[in-house]
Design a protein around this motif. Structure first.
Motif, PDB file in Angstrom:
ATOM      1  N   ARG A  32       0.837  -1.204   0.000  1.00  0.00           N
ATOM      2  CA  ARG A  32       0.000   0.000   0.000  1.00  0.00           C
ATOM      3  C   ARG A  32       0.875   1.259   0.000  1.00  0.00           C
ATOM      4  O   ARG A  32       0.600   2.260  -0.691  1.00  0.00           O
ATOM      5  CB  ARG A  32      -0.935  -0.018   1.212  1.00  0.00           C
ATOM      6  CG  ARG A  32      -2.110   0.939   1.108  1.00  0.00           C
ATOM      7  CD  ARG A  32      -3.090   0.691   2.268  1.00  0.00           C
ATOM      8  NE  ARG A  32      -4.327   1.371   2.045  1.00  0.00           N
ATOM      9  CZ  ARG A  32      -4.538   2.668   2.261  1.00  0.00           C
ATOM     10  NH1 ARG A  32      -3.538   3.417   2.713  1.00  0.00           N
ATOM     11  NH2 ARG A  32      -5.706   3.203   2.005  1.00  0.00           N
ATOM     12  N   ALA A  33       1.903   1.219   0.817  1.00  0.00           N
ATOM     13  CA  ALA A  33       2.820   2.374   0.855  1.00  0.00           C
ATOM     14  C   ALA A  33       3.508   2.577  -0.505  1.00  0.00           C
ATOM     15  O   ALA A  33       3.706   3.720  -0.954  1.00  0.00           O
ATOM     16  CB  ALA A  33       3.853   2.157   1.965  1.00  0.00           C
ATOM     17  N   GLN A  34       3.861   1.472  -1.155  1.00  0.00           N
ATOM     18  CA  GLN A  34       4.506   1.575  -2.447  1.00  0.00           C
ATOM     19  C   GLN A  34       3.548   2.156  -3.496  1.00  0.00           C
ATOM     20  O   GLN A  34       3.945   3.002  -4.319  1.00  0.00           O
ATOM     21  CB  GLN A  34       4.990   0.194  -2.899  1.00  0.00           C
ATOM     22  CG  GLN A  34       5.759   0.195  -4.223  1.00  0.00           C
ATOM     23  CD  GLN A  34       6.270  -1.189  -4.587  1.00  0.00           C
ATOM     24  OE1 GLN A  34       6.118  -2.130  -3.823  1.00  0.00           O
ATOM     25  NE2 GLN A  34       6.901  -1.267  -5.760  1.00  0.00           N
ATOM     26  N   VAL A  35       2.246   1.742  -3.448  1.00  0.00           N
ATOM     27  CA  VAL A  35       1.251   2.290  -4.389  1.00  0.00           C
ATOM     28  C   VAL A  35       1.065   3.778  -4.148  1.00  0.00           C
ATOM     29  O   VAL A  35       0.994   4.585  -5.103  1.00  0.00           O
ATOM     30  CB  VAL A  35      -0.077   1.532  -4.247  1.00  0.00           C
ATOM     31  CG1 VAL A  35      -1.189   2.222  -5.039  1.00  0.00           C
ATOM     32  CG2 VAL A  35       0.099   0.099  -4.735  1.00  0.00           C
ATOM     33  N   GLN A  36       1.007   4.182  -2.915  1.00  0.00           N
ATOM     34  CA  GLN A  36       0.835   5.597  -2.605  1.00  0.00           C
ATOM     35  C   GLN A  36       2.057   6.406  -3.040  1.00  0.00           C
ATOM     36  O   GLN A  36       1.925   7.557  -3.479  1.00  0.00           O
ATOM     37  CB  GLN A  36       0.558   5.764  -1.108  1.00  0.00           C
ATOM     38  CG  GLN A  36      -0.816   5.266  -0.668  1.00  0.00           C
ATOM     39  CD  GLN A  36      -1.035   5.391   0.825  1.00  0.00           C
ATOM     40  OE1 GLN A  36      -0.063   5.562   1.588  1.00  0.00           O
ATOM     41  NE2 GLN A  36      -2.283   5.325   1.239  1.00  0.00           N
ATOM     42  N   ALA A  37       3.217   5.798  -2.878  1.00  0.00           N
ATOM     43  CA  ALA A  37       4.436   6.499  -3.321  1.00  0.00           C
ATOM     44  C   ALA A  37       4.437   6.657  -4.843  1.00  0.00           C
ATOM     45  O   ALA A  37       4.812   7.728  -5.376  1.00  0.00           O
ATOM     46  CB  ALA A  37       5.672   5.727  -2.871  1.00  0.00           C
ATOM     47  N   GLU A  38       4.001   5.627  -5.545  1.00  0.00           N
ATOM     48  CA  GLU A  38       3.925   5.734  -7.002  1.00  0.00           C
ATOM     49  C   GLU A  38       2.907   6.797  -7.429  1.00  0.00           C
ATOM     50  O   GLU A  38       3.138   7.564  -8.372  1.00  0.00           O
ATOM     51  CB  GLU A  38       3.553   4.385  -7.604  1.00  0.00           C
ATOM     52  CG  GLU A  38       4.656   3.331  -7.477  1.00  0.00           C
ATOM     53  CD  GLU A  38       4.241   1.983  -8.018  1.00  0.00           C
ATOM     54  OE1 GLU A  38       3.041   1.881  -8.431  1.00  0.00           O
ATOM     55  OE2 GLU A  38       5.063   1.060  -8.032  1.00  0.00           O
ATOM     56  N   ALA A  65      -7.475   1.533  -8.036  1.00  0.00           N
ATOM     57  CA  ALA A  65      -7.518   0.159  -8.539  1.00  0.00           C
ATOM     58  C   ALA A  65      -6.442  -0.703  -7.887  1.00  0.00           C
ATOM     59  O   ALA A  65      -6.653  -1.887  -7.603  1.00  0.00           O
ATOM     60  CB  ALA A  65      -7.351   0.147 -10.053  1.00  0.00           C
ATOM     61  N   ALA A  66      -5.262  -0.108  -7.627  1.00  0.00           N
ATOM     62  CA  ALA A  66      -4.193  -0.877  -6.994  1.00  0.00           C
ATOM     63  C   ALA A  66      -4.445  -1.075  -5.493  1.00  0.00           C
ATOM     64  O   ALA A  66      -4.070  -2.112  -4.913  1.00  0.00           O
ATOM     65  CB  ALA A  66      -2.868  -0.185  -7.230  1.00  0.00           C
ATOM     66  N   LEU A  67      -5.079  -0.056  -4.834  1.00  0.00           N
ATOM     67  CA  LEU A  67      -5.308  -0.154  -3.385  1.00  0.00           C
ATOM     68  C   LEU A  67      -6.521  -0.997  -3.029  1.00  0.00           C
ATOM     69  O   LEU A  67      -6.633  -1.484  -1.887  1.00  0.00           O
ATOM     70  CB  LEU A  67      -5.473   1.240  -2.786  1.00  0.00           C
ATOM     71  CG  LEU A  67      -4.216   2.131  -2.785  1.00  0.00           C
ATOM     72  CD1 LEU A  67      -4.555   3.504  -2.201  1.00  0.00           C
ATOM     73  CD2 LEU A  67      -3.093   1.486  -1.972  1.00  0.00           C
ATOM     74  N   ALA A  68      -7.475  -1.163  -3.946  1.00  0.00           N
ATOM     75  CA  ALA A  68      -8.719  -1.875  -3.629  1.00  0.00           C
ATOM     76  C   ALA A  68      -8.461  -3.292  -3.123  1.00  0.00           C
ATOM     77  O   ALA A  68      -8.940  -3.677  -2.031  1.00  0.00           O
ATOM     78  CB  ALA A  68      -9.635  -1.875  -4.846  1.00  0.00           C
ATOM     79  N   ILE A  70      -5.716  -4.534  -1.944  1.00  0.00           N
ATOM     80  CA  ILE A  70      -4.904  -4.467  -0.728  1.00  0.00           C
ATOM     81  C   ILE A  70      -5.786  -4.120   0.476  1.00  0.00           C
ATOM     82  O   ILE A  70      -5.690  -4.750   1.549  1.00  0.00           O
ATOM     83  CB  ILE A  70      -3.769  -3.432  -0.911  1.00  0.00           C
ATOM     84  CG1 ILE A  70      -2.825  -3.873  -2.041  1.00  0.00           C
ATOM     85  CG2 ILE A  70      -3.006  -3.254   0.386  1.00  0.00           C
ATOM     86  CD1 ILE A  70      -1.752  -2.843  -2.362  1.00  0.00           C
ATOM     87  N   ASP A  71      -6.667  -3.120   0.330  1.00  0.00           N
ATOM     88  CA  ASP A  71      -7.547  -2.733   1.445  1.00  0.00           C
ATOM     89  C   ASP A  71      -8.532  -3.856   1.793  1.00  0.00           C
ATOM     90  O   ASP A  71      -8.859  -4.079   2.975  1.00  0.00           O
ATOM     91  CB  ASP A  71      -8.312  -1.470   1.077  1.00  0.00           C
ATOM     92  CG  ASP A  71      -7.411  -0.243   1.014  1.00  0.00           C
ATOM     93  OD1 ASP A  71      -6.309  -0.312   1.595  1.00  0.00           O
ATOM     94  OD2 ASP A  71      -7.808   0.763   0.391  1.00  0.00           O
ATOM     95  N   THR A  72      -8.989  -4.576   0.755  1.00  0.00           N
ATOM     96  CA  THR A  72      -9.901  -5.706   1.016  1.00  0.00           C
ATOM     97  C   THR A  72      -9.214  -6.772   1.849  1.00  0.00           C
ATOM     98  O   THR A  72      -9.793  -7.306   2.819  1.00  0.00           O
ATOM     99  CB  THR A  72     -10.377  -6.303  -0.321  1.00  0.00           C
ATOM    100  OG1 THR A  72     -11.064  -5.290  -1.077  1.00  0.00           O
ATOM    101  CG2 THR A  72     -11.317  -7.462  -0.070  1.00  0.00           C
ATOM    102  N   ASP A  73      -7.968  -7.081   1.496  1.00  0.00           N
ATOM    103  CA  ASP A  73      -7.240  -8.080   2.278  1.00  0.00           C
ATOM    104  C   ASP A  73      -6.973  -7.581   3.703  1.00  0.00           C
ATOM    105  O   ASP A  73      -7.063  -8.354   4.675  1.00  0.00           O
ATOM    106  CB  ASP A  73      -5.923  -8.424   1.591  1.00  0.00           C
ATOM    107  CG  ASP A  73      -6.151  -9.168   0.275  1.00  0.00           C
ATOM    108  OD1 ASP A  73      -7.271  -9.710   0.088  1.00  0.00           O
ATOM    109  OD2 ASP A  73      -5.231  -9.188  -0.566  1.00  0.00           O
ATOM    110  N   LEU A  74      -6.636  -6.300   3.817  1.00  0.00           N
ATOM    111  CA  LEU A  74      -6.399  -5.753   5.160  1.00  0.00           C
ATOM    112  C   LEU A  74      -7.673  -5.792   6.015  1.00  0.00           C
ATOM    113  O   LEU A  74      -7.632  -6.094   7.218  1.00  0.00           O
ATOM    114  CB  LEU A  74      -5.874  -4.324   5.040  1.00  0.00           C
ATOM    115  CG  LEU A  74      -4.442  -4.163   4.506  1.00  0.00           C
ATOM    116  CD1 LEU A  74      -4.107  -2.680   4.296  1.00  0.00           C
ATOM    117  CD2 LEU A  74      -3.441  -4.794   5.470  1.00  0.00           C
ATOM    118  N   GLN A  75      -8.827  -5.481   5.412  1.00  0.00           N
ATOM    119  CA  GLN A  75     -10.091  -5.549   6.151  1.00  0.00           C
ATOM    120  C   GLN A  75     -10.415  -6.987   6.582  1.00  0.00           C
ATOM    121  O   GLN A  75     -10.923  -7.222   7.690  1.00  0.00           O
ATOM    122  CB  GLN A  75     -11.217  -4.988   5.295  1.00  0.00           C
ATOM    123  CG  GLN A  75     -11.123  -3.484   5.067  1.00  0.00           C
ATOM    124  CD  GLN A  75     -12.183  -2.974   4.113  1.00  0.00           C
ATOM    125  OE1 GLN A  75     -13.020  -3.753   3.624  1.00  0.00           O
ATOM    126  NE2 GLN A  75     -12.153  -1.684   3.829  1.00  0.00           N
TER     127      GLN A  75
END
Length: 218
Positions: A32-38, A65-68, A70-75
């Motif tokens: 997630r941090a890498q997606v936000q950095a990109e 689209a990249a975070l969706a 990741i956030d689903t897995d985190l939830q």
């Protein structure tokens, strides 16, 4: 092939352990941090272009689209953690309840035993009261071996007459005759005593008459 498919299905449905969730959560956070950095780098590049808004919108869509996933897995990991915490709390409550129930007797059984003891005590008291009432109503018992009273000297010299119910007709006739003789003797003794008293009165000298007082002087 069927066996391999069933084993894969079981493995897919198996819940990960807390350690596995922690490792996966750390990896997802890094992604997630890498997606936000990109996205931050793309946003900076978009600001250098003429059509800034279009570039930013495209970059933002790419980020979402990249975070969706990741956030689903985190939830999902967070949800599994909350479920495990709830299950642990439920097991702790059940263990405490079981321990308290082992330490204390069953309430219904204790009440049943207490009621049985009270009923037995009431029955004993009732039986004791019935025995006391029967003892009070029964006549006093005379010992069969009780010694007969010792007669006094006067009773030995002059025994009491036998009860009428124990006398024969001849005994009753003799008793009546004896009573008549005793009465005649008493009457004779009384007459003789009266005659003797009369003789004694006749033998006594008669008293002199009182002197007549003289007439008074004129």
């Amino acid at each position: 092939m069927a066996c391999l498919g069933s084993s894969a299905a079981l493995a897919a449905t198996a819940q990960p352990t807390p350690a596995q969730d922690a490792a996966q959560q750390a990896a997802l956070q890094q992604q997630r941090a890498q997606v936000q950095a990109e996205y931050a780098a793309q946003r900076g590049a978009c600001l250098q272009r003429f059509f800034v808004n279009d570039c930013l919108d495209a970059a933002h869509k790419k980020e979402r689209a990249a975070l969706a996933p990741i956030d689903t897995d985190l939830q999902a990991i967070a949800l599994r953690g909350r479920l495990r915490a709830a299950e642990d709390e439920l097991r702790r409550v059940q263990a405490n309840r079981a321990a308290s129930q082992r330490g204390q007797p069953d309430r219904a059984q204790a009440e049943q035993q207490s009621a049985a003891r009270e009923a037995d005590l009431a029955q004993r008291q009732q039986q004791a009261a019935q025995r006391a009432a029967q003892a009070a109503a029964a006549p006093p018992k005379t010992p069969a071996t009780a010694a007969a009273p010792v007669p006094t000297p006067a009773e030995r010299l002059f025994p009491a007459p036998a009860p009428q119910s124990q006398m024969s007709p001849a005994q009753r006739a003799a008793e009546v005759k004896q009573a008549e003789a005793d009465f005649a003797a008493k009457q004779k003794a009384y007459a003789e005593k009266q005659a003797e008293q009369a003789r004694q009165n006749a033998a006594k000298p008669s008293a002199a008459p009182l002197p007549v007082p003289p007439p008074s002087a004129p």
